[in-house]
Design a protein around this motif. Sequence first.
Motif, PDB file in Angstrom:
ATOM      1  N   VAL A   1       0.821  -1.208   0.000  1.00 39.20           N
ATOM      2  CA  VAL A   1       0.000   0.000   0.000  1.00 39.20           C
ATOM      3  C   VAL A   1       0.860   1.266   0.000  1.00 39.20           C
ATOM      4  CG1 VAL A   1      -0.197   0.022   2.531  1.00 39.20           C
ATOM      5  CG2 VAL A   1      -1.952   1.130   1.156  1.00 39.20           C
ATOM      6  N   VAL A   2       2.068   1.183   0.539  1.00 39.72           N
ATOM      7  CA  VAL A   2       2.977   2.337   0.615  1.00 39.72           C
ATOM      8  C   VAL A   2       3.287   2.886  -0.772  1.00 39.72           C
ATOM      9  CG1 VAL A   2       5.292   3.081   1.321  1.00 39.72           C
ATOM     10  CG2 VAL A   2       3.947   1.580   2.814  1.00 39.72           C
ATOM     11  N   SER A   3       3.518   2.019  -1.734  1.00 45.94           N
ATOM     12  CA  SER A   3       3.763   2.437  -3.119  1.00 45.94           C
ATOM     13  C   SER A   3       2.493   2.412  -3.961  1.00 45.94           C
ATOM     14  CB  SER A   3       4.796   1.517  -3.783  1.00 45.94           C
ATOM     15  OG  SER A   3       6.035   1.560  -3.126  1.00 45.94           O
ATOM     16  N   ASP A   4       1.653   1.429  -3.685  1.00 46.09           N
ATOM     17  CA  ASP A   4       0.518   1.181  -4.573  1.00 46.09           C
ATOM     18  C   ASP A   4      -0.463   2.346  -4.638  1.00 46.09           C
ATOM     19  OD1 ASP A   4       1.672  -1.259  -5.004  1.00 46.09           O
ATOM     20  OD2 ASP A   4       0.160  -2.434  -3.937  1.00 46.09           O
ATOM     21  N   LEU A   5      -0.717   3.030  -3.504  1.00 41.16           N
ATOM     22  CA  LEU A   5      -1.682   4.118  -3.537  1.00 41.16           C
ATOM     23  C   LEU A   5      -1.170   5.311  -4.344  1.00 41.16           C
ATOM     24  CD1 LEU A   5      -3.555   4.274  -0.116  1.00 41.16           C
ATOM     25  CD2 LEU A   5      -4.008   2.901  -2.148  1.00 41.16           C
TER      26      LEU A   5
ATOM     27  N   LEU B   1     -11.559  -0.497  -4.566  1.00 37.78           N
ATOM     28  CA  LEU B   1     -11.297  -1.689  -5.363  1.00 37.78           C
ATOM     29  C   LEU B   1      -9.953  -2.306  -4.986  1.00 37.78           C
ATOM     30  CD1 LEU B   1     -11.982  -3.655  -7.606  1.00 37.78           C
ATOM     31  CD2 LEU B   1     -11.115  -1.988  -9.273  1.00 37.78           C
ATOM     32  N   TYR B   2      -8.964  -1.473  -4.760  1.00 39.03           N
ATOM     33  CA  TYR B   2      -7.636  -1.963  -4.371  1.00 39.03           C
ATOM     34  C   TYR B   2      -7.706  -2.732  -3.054  1.00 39.03           C
ATOM     35  CZ  TYR B   2      -2.844  -1.918  -2.581  1.00 39.03           C
ATOM     36  OH  TYR B   2      -1.638  -2.278  -2.041  1.00 39.03           O
ATOM     37  N   THR B   3      -8.407  -2.195  -2.058  1.00 39.28           N
ATOM     38  CA  THR B   3      -8.484  -2.878  -0.764  1.00 39.28           C
ATOM     39  C   THR B   3      -9.207  -4.221  -0.904  1.00 39.28           C
ATOM     40  OG1 THR B   3     -10.512  -1.676  -0.131  1.00 39.28           O
ATOM     41  CG2 THR B   3      -8.409  -0.747   0.584  1.00 39.28           C
TER      42      THR B   3
ATOM     43  N   ILE C   1      12.892  -5.233  -7.275  1.00 45.62           N
ATOM     44  CA  ILE C   1      11.560  -4.882  -6.773  1.00 45.62           C
ATOM     45  C   ILE C   1      10.517  -5.023  -7.884  1.00 45.62           C
ATOM     46  CG2 ILE C   1      12.409  -3.384  -4.940  1.00 45.62           C
ATOM     47  CD1 ILE C   1      11.728  -0.986  -6.772  1.00 45.62           C
ATOM     48  N   ALA C   2       9.282  -5.275  -7.473  1.00 44.87           N
ATOM     49  CA  ALA C   2       8.215  -5.528  -8.452  1.00 44.87           C
ATOM     50  C   ALA C   2       6.874  -5.076  -7.874  1.00 44.87           C
ATOM     51  CB  ALA C   2       8.164  -7.017  -8.789  1.00 44.87           C
ATOM     52  N   PRO C   3       5.927  -4.731  -8.738  1.00 47.71           N
ATOM     53  CA  PRO C   3       4.598  -4.311  -8.255  1.00 47.71           C
ATOM     54  C   PRO C   3       3.790  -5.490  -7.719  1.00 47.71           C
ATOM     55  CG  PRO C   3       4.620  -4.368 -10.645  1.00 47.71           C
ATOM     56  CD  PRO C   3       6.026  -4.636 -10.205  1.00 47.71           C
ATOM     57  N   SER C   4       2.926  -5.217  -6.751  1.00 47.41           N
ATOM     58  CA  SER C   4       2.061  -6.257  -6.188  1.00 47.41           C
ATOM     59  C   SER C   4       1.070  -6.744  -7.238  1.00 47.41           C
ATOM     60  CB  SER C   4       1.299  -5.702  -4.987  1.00 47.41           C
ATOM     61  OG  SER C   4       0.365  -4.712  -5.415  1.00 47.41           O
ATOM     62  N   ALA C   5       0.547  -7.925  -7.007  1.00 49.45           N
ATOM     63  CA  ALA C   5      -0.459  -8.483  -7.930  1.00 49.45           C
ATOM     64  C   ALA C   5      -1.698  -7.592  -7.986  1.00 49.45           C
ATOM     65  CB  ALA C   5      -0.832  -9.889  -7.482  1.00 49.45           C
ATOM     66  N   SER C   6      -2.059  -6.992  -6.843  1.00 54.13           N
ATOM     67  CA  SER C   6      -3.264  -6.155  -6.798  1.00 54.13           C
ATOM     68  C   SER C   6      -3.123  -4.913  -7.662  1.00 54.13           C
ATOM     69  CB  SER C   6      -3.561  -5.745  -5.357  1.00 54.13           C
ATOM     70  OG  SER C   6      -3.744  -6.876  -4.539  1.00 54.13           O
TER      71      SER C   6
ATOM     72  N   LYS D   1      -3.646  -3.089 -15.321  1.00 55.44           N
ATOM     73  CA  LYS D   1      -4.116  -3.758 -16.533  1.00 55.44           C
ATOM     74  C   LYS D   1      -5.550  -3.340 -16.871  1.00 55.44           C
ATOM     75  CE  LYS D   1      -0.492  -6.521 -17.197  1.00 55.44           C
ATOM     76  NZ  LYS D   1       0.382  -6.428 -18.385  1.00 55.44           N
ATOM     77  N   SER D   2      -6.367  -3.136 -15.829  1.00 58.04           N
ATOM     78  CA  SER D   2      -7.755  -2.751 -16.070  1.00 58.04           C
ATOM     79  C   SER D   2      -7.865  -1.362 -16.673  1.00 58.04           C
ATOM     80  CB  SER D   2      -8.562  -2.802 -14.762  1.00 58.04           C
ATOM     81  OG  SER D   2      -8.227  -1.718 -13.907  1.00 58.04           O
ATOM     82  N   GLU D   3      -6.816  -0.540 -16.483  1.00 59.76           N
ATOM     83  CA  GLU D   3      -6.804   0.796 -17.077  1.00 59.76           C
ATOM     84  C   GLU D   3      -6.134   0.775 -18.452  1.00 59.76           C
ATOM     85  OE1 GLU D   3      -8.254   3.343 -15.877  1.00 59.76           O
ATOM     86  OE2 GLU D   3      -8.710   2.744 -13.816  1.00 59.76           O
ATOM     87  N   THR D   4      -5.747  -0.416 -18.913  1.00 60.25           N
ATOM     88  CA  THR D   4      -5.094  -0.669 -20.213  1.00 60.25           C
ATOM     89  C   THR D   4      -3.673  -0.126 -20.296  1.00 60.25           C
ATOM     90  OG1 THR D   4      -5.833   1.334 -21.442  1.00 60.25           O
ATOM     91  CG2 THR D   4      -7.345  -0.568 -21.365  1.00 60.25           C
TER      92      THR D   4
END
Length: 304
Positions: A55-59, A84-86, A263-268, A274-277
Amino acid sequence: MNLLERLLLAWFVGDGFAAQTEGMDSEAAMAIPEGMLSEVYTLEEVTPEVGISSVVSDLVIIASLSLEKVRMLDTDHLKSRYSLYTELSSLASFPISGDHAYALVRAPLYAALRLKYSYDPWQRAVASEVALTHTHPFAVEAARCISYALVLVLREEAANAGHLASLLLREIAKRSWDAKLETALRTAINQKPLAETPTEASYLLLPTITVVFHTLLSECSYEDGMDTIARRGGNSRLSCALYSALKVLLDGYGPPERWVDEIAPSASVQQLIKSETLFERETIRMERLASRVSETLLKEEEER
């Protein structure tokens, strides 16, 4: 690489690196043998999510996607994205009612906006955005304060960590921000060594700010500072992210390329991307995301 992109990449690296000790009590984290935290994947067998964003990077990434899509800071759109993320990440739902340090996780976003907005529109924007995830009144002022620290390093106004702390103390007084922020900084300056923080308390705003600035003021190397904060356990992801971002721009180099590669992005967040294309047909790398987020935020500034 522009300064905002470097700051974002350092933020992402701090988050991924500190996954190794996130949530550990300080005794367990301090018991890690000397030199063991020299790489992102050192404790992979103990902590499966090492190197993966949280969540630290994802948000920050999600907020950037929202800005790119609707061309403005739209709190309704952001709220739906965060919700949706949560759901995807199985995190506790927002908003958080307590004095929780995760109010700071969009600080890079707020800092980028402050580079362009005048103070009054900026402070209103921060207040409305923070309110999406945190209801505690202190969360807004803490977010403004830490965002301004990032602004100072992005503008290259702070010559070193000591100068940064003094400039921030001056801003706290000028804006009449909560006196607890001054206390946190003065504790970082004056308390040597810094007292240990219980794991639960490490997730509060003031202990997080104090730990980060105390480590910055120690003038140790980037990697030693990251090791020091990670060994405190608890809220190590956010603390390392903030330290990493400030330290990289104060020193003018880093983070280590070998850490960036691990380092890599979380699956969420990947699913949301991807949903934003965006990046539909390519591997999503954190370095590329830092570039894209920076591009989005800088473009948003130019259009204001």
